[in-house]
Design an enzyme around this catalytic site. Structure first.
Site, PDB file in Angstrom:
ATOM      1  CG  HIS A 249     -94.235  27.637 -20.674  1.00  0.00           C
ATOM      2  ND1 HIS A 249     -94.273  26.689 -19.679  1.00  0.00           N
ATOM      3  CD2 HIS A 249     -94.044  26.952 -21.836  1.00  0.00           C
ATOM      4  CE1 HIS A 249     -94.133  25.489 -20.205  1.00  0.00           C
ATOM      5  NE2 HIS A 249     -93.976  25.625 -21.510  1.00  0.00           N
ATOM      6  CG  HIS A 379     -91.851  25.009 -29.877  1.00  0.00           C
ATOM      7  ND1 HIS A 379     -92.693  25.932 -29.290  1.00  0.00           N
ATOM      8  CD2 HIS A 379     -91.938  23.893 -29.124  1.00  0.00           C
ATOM      9  CE1 HIS A 379     -93.275  25.393 -28.227  1.00  0.00           C
ATOM     10  NE2 HIS A 379     -92.827  24.159 -28.100  1.00  0.00           N
TER      11      HIS A 379
END
Length: 403
Positions: A249, A379
């Site tokens: 993150h 992703h």
């Protein structure tokens, strides 16, 4: 970089084409997208999940704008599922998990899933998908009216089905994906309020909280936005709320900060500072010269807590390195990007199926401690696409020109 080297434009195009072919196997003829196992077959134990369906809708919409054949039909398939199967016709908004006829398995409504609905709707609108504009209108209204907390400058996490009760937990992950969705929504709608809200979230979660914790991002908070650093310490490998800091993150926020800065007429200096500091901290905490891949989480001293290597973590790492290299020109970022592309090619890309292994052990063998199967193309698709694009405007407005 040679034409066929991992990370080169031609290599990424080839890998992206195979990834999309695998992702097409998730289409459920009766509506929506299913959870795929390692071989690309439906996992019978999994219900229909909002985040997967919204992400697949986004991927196929963006693929269509980028010139992929037959992707518009699949984006529209996703838009229809979001407007029907997952939609709460009584109270508005979307359920996180439903069965095959749309009966909700989970009735609370989450910021995380709704952020992806907004992202999918904005991208599908840019793609010209039928029904997408109506979906975007509702998604923007719901997210802005129900989840956005103007006083806090961030979003609440979870609300009851009838919108009457707000859960006390607050989360950085859902706010991070809200930043992503708000930046795309600002570009697609032309309404700058979404960009200003994205900036407000970044100022608080990164500019205040991450800075105060040596650039390790607190993920979990109480209702007053006080960090809960011990949250889930007994269940550290949770897929959405793990204990400790999540370096993947940090990389993702770093890239989003650079995209935010590029979208502002006068970006504030702290944004670049924070983007580079988050990246540096995540590298210091995760990169081992002798071990490929990046651990999922660390404790608050930077020591690995969950050692498994996830595909999304290295995808976000390479995206952050590419973005920072575009923004700064520093060779450090290009060098790390080359290393990570090589590791992706060697360990994560499944040459048999075309998808990416979602989770590997430290020894780079398949693991299922946290993730099972290969349900998510989002992703990997972003990692294979964004290096060809400018940092701003967002991908739906620029990918067509990169063809």
């Amino acid at each position: 970089m040679s034409d066929d080297a991992p990370g080169s434009a031609s290599w990424r195009h080839t890998v992206r084409t195979r990834l999309l072919a695998f992702a097409r196997r998730s289409v459920r003829p009766e509506g929506g997208f299913v959870w795929l196992d390692d071989e690309g077959e439906r996992d019978p134990d999994k219900k229909l999940e909002l985040w997967i369906n919204a992400r697949m809708t986004y991927v196929f919409a963006l693929a269509h704008i980028g010139g992929s054949e037959d992707s518009l039909r699949l984006a529209e398939h996703g838009v229809t599922a979001l407007r029907t199967l997952f939609h709460d016709d009584e109270h508005g908004g979307w359920f996180d998990v439903v069965d095959e006829d749309g009966t909700p398995e989970v009735t609370t409504k989450g910021c995380y899933g709704h952020a992806f609905v907004l992202l999918a709707a904005a991208t599908a609108t840019a793609a010209g998908a039928q029904g997408a504009q109506a979906l975007l209108d509702e998604a923007a209204d719901v997210h802005g009216r129900r989840f956005w907390d103007g006083e806090a400058g961030r979003c609440v996490e979870e609300i009851s089905a009838d919108w009457s009760e707000i859960d006390l937990y607050r989360g950085a992950n859902s706010n991070m994906h809200t930043v992503e969705a708000y930046l795309v929504t600002a570009d697609v709608t032309g309404d700058a309020v979404w960009r200003q809200r994205a900036l407000a979230i970044c100022e608080r979660i990164i500019g205040i909280h991450a800075r105060a914790h040596d650039w390790r991002i607190p993920e979990h908070y109480d209702a007053d936005w006080t960090p809960i650093l011990s949250y889930n310490d007994e269940s550290p490998a949770d897929p959405f709320r793990p204990y400790g800091a999540t370096p993947g993150h940090a990389f993702e926020w770093s890239r989003l900060l650079e995209q935010l800065a590029a979208s502002l007429e006068e970006p504030r200096p702290w944004i670049r500072e924070a983007a580079e500091a988050l990246f540096a901290r995540a590298v210091d905490d995760t990169v081992d010269d002798d071990t490929p891949g990046l651990p999922y989480t660390t404790n608050w001293f930077g020591e690995p807590a969950v050692q498994e290597r996830f595909h999304w973590v290295i995808a976000e790492a390479v995206l952050a390195a590419e973005a920072l290299h575009i923004a700064t020109g520093h060779a450090l970022y290009a060098g790390l990007a080359r290393r990570w592309w090589s590791e992706i090619a060697e360990h994560f890309v499944d040459d048999t199926t075309g998808s990416w292994h979602h989770e590997l052990t430290v020894g780079m063998r398949p693991s299922t401690r946290t993730w099972r199967g290969k349900p998510d193309a989002y992703h990997a698709f972003n990692a294979l696409t964004f290096p060809d694009l400018p940092l701003a405007p967002s991908a739906p407005l620029t990918i067509g020109a990169a063809r």
